[in-house]
Design an enzyme around this catalytic site. Structure first.
Site, short mmCIF file in Angstrom:
data_model
loop_
_atom_site.label_atom_id
_atom_site.label_comp_id
_atom_site.label_asym_id
_atom_site.label_seq_id
_atom_site.Cartn_x
_atom_site.Cartn_y
_atom_site.Cartn_z
N ASP A 207 52.60 108.15 53.17
CA ASP A 207 52.66 107.10 54.17
C ASP A 207 53.94 106.30 53.91
OD1 ASP A 207 51.80 105.17 56.14
OD2 ASP A 207 51.27 103.86 54.46
N LYS A 208 54.48 105.63 54.92
CA LYS A 208 55.73 104.89 54.71
C LYS A 208 55.46 103.45 54.26
CE LYS A 208 58.21 102.96 57.99
NZ LYS A 208 58.48 101.57 57.49
N THR A 209 54.88 102.66 55.15
CA THR A 209 54.76 101.24 54.90
C THR A 209 53.76 100.95 53.78
OG1 THR A 209 55.23 100.82 57.23
CG2 THR A 209 54.30 99.00 55.96
N THR B 270 54.03 108.64 59.33
CA THR B 270 54.02 107.19 59.62
C THR B 270 53.79 106.92 61.10
OG1 THR B 270 55.35 105.17 59.51
CG2 THR B 270 56.54 107.22 59.87
N GLY B 271 53.28 105.74 61.35
CA GLY B 271 53.10 105.30 62.72
C GLY B 271 54.35 104.63 63.28
N LYS C 75 46.40 111.10 61.79
CA LYS C 75 46.99 111.52 60.52
C LYS C 75 46.23 112.67 59.88
CE LYS C 75 49.44 107.30 59.21
NZ LYS C 75 49.69 106.30 58.15
N ASP D 288 47.95 103.99 51.47
CA ASP D 288 47.43 102.72 50.96
C ASP D 288 45.91 102.66 51.00
OD1 ASP D 288 46.79 102.33 53.60
OD2 ASP D 288 48.35 100.84 53.98
N ASP E 222 44.97 105.01 56.14
CA ASP E 222 45.19 106.39 55.73
C ASP E 222 43.91 107.08 55.25
OD1 ASP E 222 48.06 106.32 56.10
OD2 ASP E 222 48.12 105.06 54.32
#
Length: 645
Positions: free
Chosen positions: A340-342, A488-489, A516, A535, A539
């Site tokens: 995941d990115k954030t 990522t969103g 996802k 996180d 997710d």
């Protein structure tokens, strides 16, 4: 049980000394037959051996009856059967049957078995000391602040959620909580493994068991007892230690087969030596007992549980909480890791990435200082990012918000605005450097413009801050041949900018949380053994779908429910540690299995007497010693396991 085995060992050892002195074979070897022998000595020998058999051998006899009652014969059956055969035959000889007793072999066999079990149990307990240390982190008392501001010393049992507590410099944090007042550095090393103290101030979370630094803190309790982070951490580690892995199930089956082989081998050894004929029944029984003792699968039975105990304790100390051991074992075979990115690859908070002054009379530092001085009164995430980046603030007056556009105020008597780029076109202000603005926004960054009056002074670009550890993690995963993917969103422009900076192989952007899991399935369908690192909140479905679900940051309940492995620290490098540690753990398991089974395969024929022609004969006591050596080596090998960074 450790205390019980220790006591039985020392009592049995005390009984063994006179048994050795009274044993006819020992007397003949030492040439003291005439000195030590006396009328009725064989009855004294019988009596002492009987006491030792029932007292020292009771744990093995009890274990044998328990295993046979469960129709699951194992190592206790072998030991119990071996000492029972040795005692019963020797007792019959003492009562008049022609032959030789081997009470001294029985005594030393029981001594060595008790010593071996004692050492093994200490090894198992030592493997779990890291877990025990976690439970001792909490202080016994704390200072509670009443509604009227008075303070009182209370025990942790009296502490309740919502209480306000005072944590003085050097004190342990008594419970999970939120800082209300004060500023200090806190040592969380025993919990997160992070050696550097962490700065804490108002609204920051504290973990119970961490140690306060130089400042005083007033903290509102958010979790006590079973609701605390530390309690959840201990529960997760216990759950992992109790869970069985596929390798352990294989070891259990192998131990049962080895038990059956040992019993059959012992019986065949007895029958063959009775047929061959050498020193009669005594020799045949001695060979059979030695085979059963030396073939005891104790090392095999401990090979995997000891590694499991050590690995879960070591991983917990290093911030890796293993919930699913099968998934943890699969981690060594990962071929793709999806991030995941954030909040995972990035910090989830805005930070300044670029400053671009538009005039020669102002530099980067001055531009940031002016913007931060105005933004200090704002609660917007962009404002916090600008303030954090500045080195010092000026004097602010007449602060006010510009609805939908930004903020303004007077800094040293001059009106300074910090606004969105759209504010310029709306008010007919020319930037004179549109290319820089386009380039920055093209990289997915958020740009604000700093104005003095109506004159643009410069541009400040902000973005979700990429963790430096993310770049290192991706580089190390590439070294391991593992493909890295960002899921990522965020929009494609932002996602690709971050991926390029980090070195990610593939980017899947504009994905809703509920989509996802489908993306994980697609990656798996391409033949990749896949881990998902996220996180643990939005997710969760992807974490559950992946071959290995890794939640970064152990603070969320959702992470604890869906992830196979939880990383205490918000550090992507720990995902690399999972891969390394999974491989290292598997190697230790295989090494222990090979040692245990290989040892037995070589030792059984030797114990049966295949080298009798060469004058090499093992008695039961030597067999017990060799068996115990193998179990101790297996235990020591497991303790050498370490978390690789």
């Amino acid at each position: 049980m450790i205390v019980d085995f220790r006591k039985r060992f020392w009592v049995s050892l005390g009984l063994t000394l006179p048994i050795l002195l009274l044993a006819p074979m020992i007397q003949e070897w030492t040439g003291m037959r005439d000195t030590l022998a006396f009328s009725g000595d064989h009855f004294v020998l019988f009596g002492l051996s009987t006491i030792l058999f029932f007292y020292g051998g009771w744990p093995f006899l009890k274990g044998m009856f328990s295993e046979l009652g469960d129709h699951n014969p194992g190592m206790m059956t072998l030991i119990g059967f071996a000492i029972s055969v040795a005692f019963i035959y020797s007792a019959i000889v003492s009562l008049g049957l022609p032959g030789k007793t081997f009470f001294w072999e029985l005594a030393t066999l029981i001594d060595v078995m008790l010593l071996g079990h004692w050492i093994e149990m200490k090894s198992v307990m030592g493997a779990s000391k890291a877990l025990e240390a976690l439970t001792r982190l909490m202080p016994s008392r704390t200072t509670r602040i009443g509604k009227d501001g008075t303070t009182e010393e209370i025990t942790l049992d009296e502490l309740k959620k919502g209480d306000l507590v005072l944590i003085r410099p050097g004190e342990k944090v008594p419970a999970d909580g939120i800082v209300q007042e004060g500023r200090s550095s806190v040592n969380e090393a025993m919990i997160t493994g992070e050696s550097a103290p962490v700065e804490k101030q108002a609204d920051d979370e504290l973990i119970g068991g961490s140690i306060n630094g130089e400042g005083s803190l007033k903290v509102k309790v958010s979790g006590t007892g079973e609701d605390s982070y530390l309690s959840r951490m201990v529960s997760l580690v216990e759950e992992a230690q109790q869970s069985k892995s596929r390798t352990q199930n294989f070891a259990d089956r192998a131990a049962r087969w080895l038990t059956a082989i040992a019993l059959i081998s012992g019986t065949l050894t007895f029958l063959i030596w009775m047929i061959v004929g050498n020193d009669g029944v005594t020799f045949a029984i001695a060979r059979a007992v030695t085979v059963m003792v030396i073939a005891c699968p104790h090392a095999l039975g401990l090979a995997i549980p000891l590694v499991v105990a050590v690995s879960t304790a070591q991983s917990a100390k290093n911030g890796l909480l293993i919930r699913n051991r099968n998934a943890f074992e699969r981690a060594r075979n990962l071929s793709a890791i999806v991030f995941d990115k954030t909040g995972t690859l990035t910090k989830g908070e805005f930070g300044v990435t670029d400053t671009h002054p538009l005039h020669d009379d102002i530099d980067n530092e001055q531009l940031l200082r002016l913007a931060a001085t105005v933004e200090q009164e704002s609660e917007h995430p962009i404002a916090r990012g600008v303030v954090d980046a500045a080195d010092g603030l000026g004097n602010l007056a007449d602060f006010q918000s510009i609805p939908g556009s930004g903020v303004e105020g007077k800094v040293d008597g001059e009106t300074i605005k910090v606004v969105r780029p759209s504010f310029l076109s709306e008010h007919g202000i020319s930037l004179n450097d549109g290319s820089t603005l386009d380039n920055l926004t093209g990289e997915g960054k958020t740009v604000v413009v700093v104005l003095r009056g109506e004159k643009p002074l410069g541009l400040i670009a902000l973005a979700d801050i990429v963790r430096e550890e993310s770049k290192q993690a991706v580089r190390k995963l590439h070294d391991l041949g593992i493909r890295t993917i960002m899921l990522t969103g965020d929009n494609k422009k932002v996602a690709e900018s971050v991926a390029k900076e980090i070195g990610i192989d593939d980017v899947i952007s504009d994905v809703r949380p509920d989509e996802k899991a489908d993306q994980i399935k697609r990656i798996q369908s391409d033949g990749f053994v896949t881990a998902m690192v996220g996180d643990g909140v939005n997710d969760a479905p992807a974490l559950a779908t992946a071959d290995v679900g890794i939640a970064i940051g152990a603070g969320t309940d959702v992470a604890a429910e869906t992830a196979d492995i939880i990383l205490v620290r918000d550090n992507p490098l720990d995902a690399v540690s999972v891969v390394h540690f999974s491989a290292a753990t598997h190697r230790k398991m295989i090494q222990n299995l090979w040692w245990a089974t290989g040892y037995n395969a070589l030792a059984i024929p030797l114990a049966a007497g295949v080298l009798f022609w060469a004058g090499i004969i093992l008695n039961p006591a030597v067999g017990a010693a060799l068996m115990s050596v193998s179990t101790v080596i297996v235990a020591v090998n497991a303790r050498l396991l370490r978390v690789e960074k």
